[in-house]
Design a protein around this motif. Sequence first.
Motif, PDB file in Angstrom:
ATOM      1  N   ARG A  18      34.910 -30.137 -11.115  1.00  0.00           N
ATOM      2  CA  ARG A  18      35.266 -31.257 -10.248  1.00  0.00           C
ATOM      3  C   ARG A  18      36.442 -30.830  -9.381  1.00  0.00           C
ATOM      4  O   ARG A  18      37.445 -30.334  -9.898  1.00  0.00           O
ATOM      5  CB  ARG A  18      35.639 -32.482 -11.086  1.00  0.00           C
ATOM      6  CG  ARG A  18      35.790 -33.775 -10.260  1.00  0.00           C
ATOM      7  CD  ARG A  18      36.216 -34.914 -11.156  1.00  0.00           C
ATOM      8  NE  ARG A  18      37.587 -34.751 -11.611  1.00  0.00           N
ATOM      9  CZ  ARG A  18      38.075 -35.263 -12.752  1.00  0.00           C
ATOM     10  NH1 ARG A  18      37.292 -35.942 -13.556  1.00  0.00           N
ATOM     11  NH2 ARG A  18      39.338 -35.072 -13.082  1.00  0.00           N
ATOM     12  N   VAL A  19      36.305 -31.003  -8.089  1.00  0.00           N
ATOM     13  CA  VAL A  19      37.350 -30.576  -7.159  1.00  0.00           C
ATOM     14  C   VAL A  19      38.212 -31.778  -6.797  1.00  0.00           C
ATOM     15  O   VAL A  19      37.785 -32.679  -6.078  1.00  0.00           O
ATOM     16  CB  VAL A  19      36.745 -29.952  -5.894  1.00  0.00           C
ATOM     17  CG1 VAL A  19      37.860 -29.474  -4.963  1.00  0.00           C
ATOM     18  CG2 VAL A  19      35.827 -28.800  -6.257  1.00  0.00           C
ATOM     19  N   SER A  51      40.635 -32.692  -2.553  1.00  0.00           N
ATOM     20  CA  SER A  51      39.936 -32.297  -1.331  1.00  0.00           C
ATOM     21  C   SER A  51      39.168 -33.509  -0.817  1.00  0.00           C
ATOM     22  O   SER A  51      38.226 -33.972  -1.450  1.00  0.00           O
ATOM     23  CB  SER A  51      38.959 -31.139  -1.597  1.00  0.00           C
ATOM     24  OG  SER A  51      38.186 -30.867  -0.450  1.00  0.00           O
ATOM     25  N   THR A  85      37.118 -33.817   1.505  1.00  0.00           N
ATOM     26  CA  THR A  85      35.763 -33.556   1.998  1.00  0.00           C
ATOM     27  C   THR A  85      34.808 -33.100   0.896  1.00  0.00           C
ATOM     28  O   THR A  85      33.642 -32.835   1.163  1.00  0.00           O
ATOM     29  CB  THR A  85      35.784 -32.485   3.096  1.00  0.00           C
ATOM     30  OG1 THR A  85      36.308 -31.267   2.552  1.00  0.00           O
ATOM     31  CG2 THR A  85      36.641 -32.928   4.272  1.00  0.00           C
ATOM     32  N   THR A  86      35.308 -32.979  -0.334  1.00  0.00           N
ATOM     33  CA  THR A  86      34.488 -32.466  -1.429  1.00  0.00           C
ATOM     34  C   THR A  86      34.224 -33.589  -2.430  1.00  0.00           C
ATOM     35  O   THR A  86      35.125 -33.997  -3.169  1.00  0.00           O
ATOM     36  CB  THR A  86      35.182 -31.286  -2.131  1.00  0.00           C
ATOM     37  OG1 THR A  86      35.571 -30.318  -1.145  1.00  0.00           O
ATOM     38  CG2 THR A  86      34.255 -30.629  -3.130  1.00  0.00           C
ATOM     39  N   ARG A 122      30.534 -31.834  -7.507  1.00  0.00           N
ATOM     40  CA  ARG A 122      31.046 -30.697  -8.267  1.00  0.00           C
ATOM     41  C   ARG A 122      30.565 -29.384  -7.652  1.00  0.00           C
ATOM     42  O   ARG A 122      29.563 -29.341  -6.946  1.00  0.00           O
ATOM     43  CB  ARG A 122      30.589 -30.796  -9.727  1.00  0.00           C
ATOM     44  CG  ARG A 122      31.307 -31.899 -10.517  1.00  0.00           C
ATOM     45  CD  ARG A 122      30.811 -31.949 -11.954  1.00  0.00           C
ATOM     46  NE  ARG A 122      31.505 -32.991 -12.708  1.00  0.00           N
ATOM     47  CZ  ARG A 122      32.552 -32.781 -13.484  1.00  0.00           C
ATOM     48  NH1 ARG A 122      33.025 -31.561 -13.626  1.00  0.00           N
ATOM     49  NH2 ARG A 122      33.124 -33.781 -14.129  1.00  0.00           N
ATOM     50  N   ARG A 123      31.272 -28.322  -7.963  1.00  0.00           N
ATOM     51  CA  ARG A 123      30.923 -26.998  -7.470  1.00  0.00           C
ATOM     52  C   ARG A 123      30.526 -26.094  -8.641  1.00  0.00           C
ATOM     53  O   ARG A 123      31.207 -26.075  -9.666  1.00  0.00           O
ATOM     54  CB  ARG A 123      32.101 -26.363  -6.715  1.00  0.00           C
ATOM     55  CG  ARG A 123      32.420 -27.056  -5.387  1.00  0.00           C
ATOM     56  CD  ARG A 123      31.298 -26.818  -4.393  1.00  0.00           C
ATOM     57  NE  ARG A 123      31.583 -27.362  -3.070  1.00  0.00           N
ATOM     58  CZ  ARG A 123      31.220 -28.563  -2.645  1.00  0.00           C
ATOM     59  NH1 ARG A 123      30.571 -29.372  -3.472  1.00  0.00           N
ATOM     60  NH2 ARG A 123      31.489 -28.959  -1.429  1.00  0.00           N
ATOM     61  N   GLY A 169      35.227 -22.354   1.404  1.00  0.00           N
ATOM     62  CA  GLY A 169      34.985 -23.708   1.899  1.00  0.00           C
ATOM     63  C   GLY A 169      36.101 -24.624   1.447  1.00  0.00           C
ATOM     64  O   GLY A 169      37.023 -24.207   0.715  1.00  0.00           O
ATOM     65  N   ASP A 170      36.038 -25.884   1.844  1.00  0.00           N
ATOM     66  CA  ASP A 170      37.108 -26.821   1.483  1.00  0.00           C
ATOM     67  C   ASP A 170      37.263 -26.926  -0.029  1.00  0.00           C
ATOM     68  O   ASP A 170      38.383 -26.946  -0.552  1.00  0.00           O
ATOM     69  CB  ASP A 170      36.809 -28.214   2.062  1.00  0.00           C
ATOM     70  CG  ASP A 170      36.981 -28.259   3.583  1.00  0.00           C
ATOM     71  OD1 ASP A 170      37.530 -27.293   4.142  1.00  0.00           O
ATOM     72  OD2 ASP A 170      36.561 -29.259   4.192  1.00  0.00           O
ATOM     73  N   GLY A 171      36.136 -27.003  -0.742  1.00  0.00           N
ATOM     74  CA  GLY A 171      36.199 -27.158  -2.185  1.00  0.00           C
ATOM     75  C   GLY A 171      36.798 -25.957  -2.890  1.00  0.00           C
ATOM     76  O   GLY A 171      37.700 -26.088  -3.720  1.00  0.00           O
ATOM     77  N   THR A 172      36.298 -24.768  -2.553  1.00  0.00           N
ATOM     78  CA  THR A 172      36.803 -23.562  -3.212  1.00  0.00           C
ATOM     79  C   THR A 172      38.231 -23.229  -2.768  1.00  0.00           C
ATOM     80  O   THR A 172      39.005 -22.656  -3.532  1.00  0.00           O
ATOM     81  CB  THR A 172      35.865 -22.371  -2.950  1.00  0.00           C
ATOM     82  OG1 THR A 172      35.556 -22.295  -1.558  1.00  0.00           O
ATOM     83  CG2 THR A 172      34.580 -22.523  -3.746  1.00  0.00           C
ATOM     84  N   LYS A 182      22.760 -23.510  -3.944  1.00  0.00           N
ATOM     85  CA  LYS A 182      23.716 -24.610  -4.016  1.00  0.00           C
ATOM     86  C   LYS A 182      23.296 -25.586  -5.107  1.00  0.00           C
ATOM     87  O   LYS A 182      22.139 -25.985  -5.176  1.00  0.00           O
ATOM     88  CB  LYS A 182      23.807 -25.328  -2.672  1.00  0.00           C
ATOM     89  CG  LYS A 182      24.433 -24.486  -1.571  1.00  0.00           C
ATOM     90  CD  LYS A 182      24.544 -25.267  -0.273  1.00  0.00           C
ATOM     91  CE  LYS A 182      25.216 -24.427   0.803  1.00  0.00           C
ATOM     92  NZ  LYS A 182      25.322 -25.163   2.092  1.00  0.00           N
TER      93      LYS A 182
END
Length: 258
Positions: A43-44, A47, A49-50, A53-54, A76-79, A220
């Motif tokens: 879970r980010v 952020s 824009t995220t 989950r990633r 990306g924004d999340g990472t 993804k």
Amino acid sequence: MKKYVLDLTVSAAEHINDKYVLLKLTHNEPLPQMLPGQFVEVRVDGSSTTFLRRPISINFVDYQANELWLLVAAIGDGTRALARLKAGDTLNCMLPLGNSFTIPENKNAKVLLVGGGVGVAPLLNFGKVLNDNGIRPIFLLGARSAKDILLIDEFKKYGEVCVTTEDGTEGEKGFVTNHSVLQRIRFDQISTCGPKPMMVAVARYAHSEGIFCEASLENKMACGVGACLCCVEGTKKGNLCVCKEGPVFNVNDLSWQI
């Protein structure tokens, strides 16, 4: 395997270069058993824009230190939010997810682990598990240049390391499928993870040589349990969710032109 949702504590955030960070996570209770090739959904927080989950491959598990490693590429924004984590921060993880790499029954099997970019991540834990099972693998790591080769000293703990770079600044110049180790050794099994063109090339080589080959796909994934259908991959058995049926597939089962 039972799945868990855990708040893990960042014990260290090691910035390998301006793109990659190695997150080391721990917990106040023993970490659950995790198989080589599995992944976590993180879970980010922080952020705007995220929202989903990633998926992050399990890079390494140190059960003695009760530590889980995640290798993150900040692209990306999340990472990038994950890359800003510091020691003491909390990261909520759902784990372990997916299936695993195949461990050969034959202790004399010659196993090649081929990775490119951040795709090298799951191969470190798999290499350790193979080594613990009496099989010392050969790692074949590909990158654009020397600065993009990741965790090479860690890989050397568990097997021979071969390297290719596109610009020739480290190891042999060219792509992984051009490395001389493929002419020097006849392998019994190949496992690969990384950019799809690289994995297809590896699969094509393995198919031509009659070598068992499996690939860990990096589609993804938002949910990690096969509900959202955003990670579907075409296979000879129909469209399958990579997060649930994979991420590791026998390449002969995929709809790749090999």
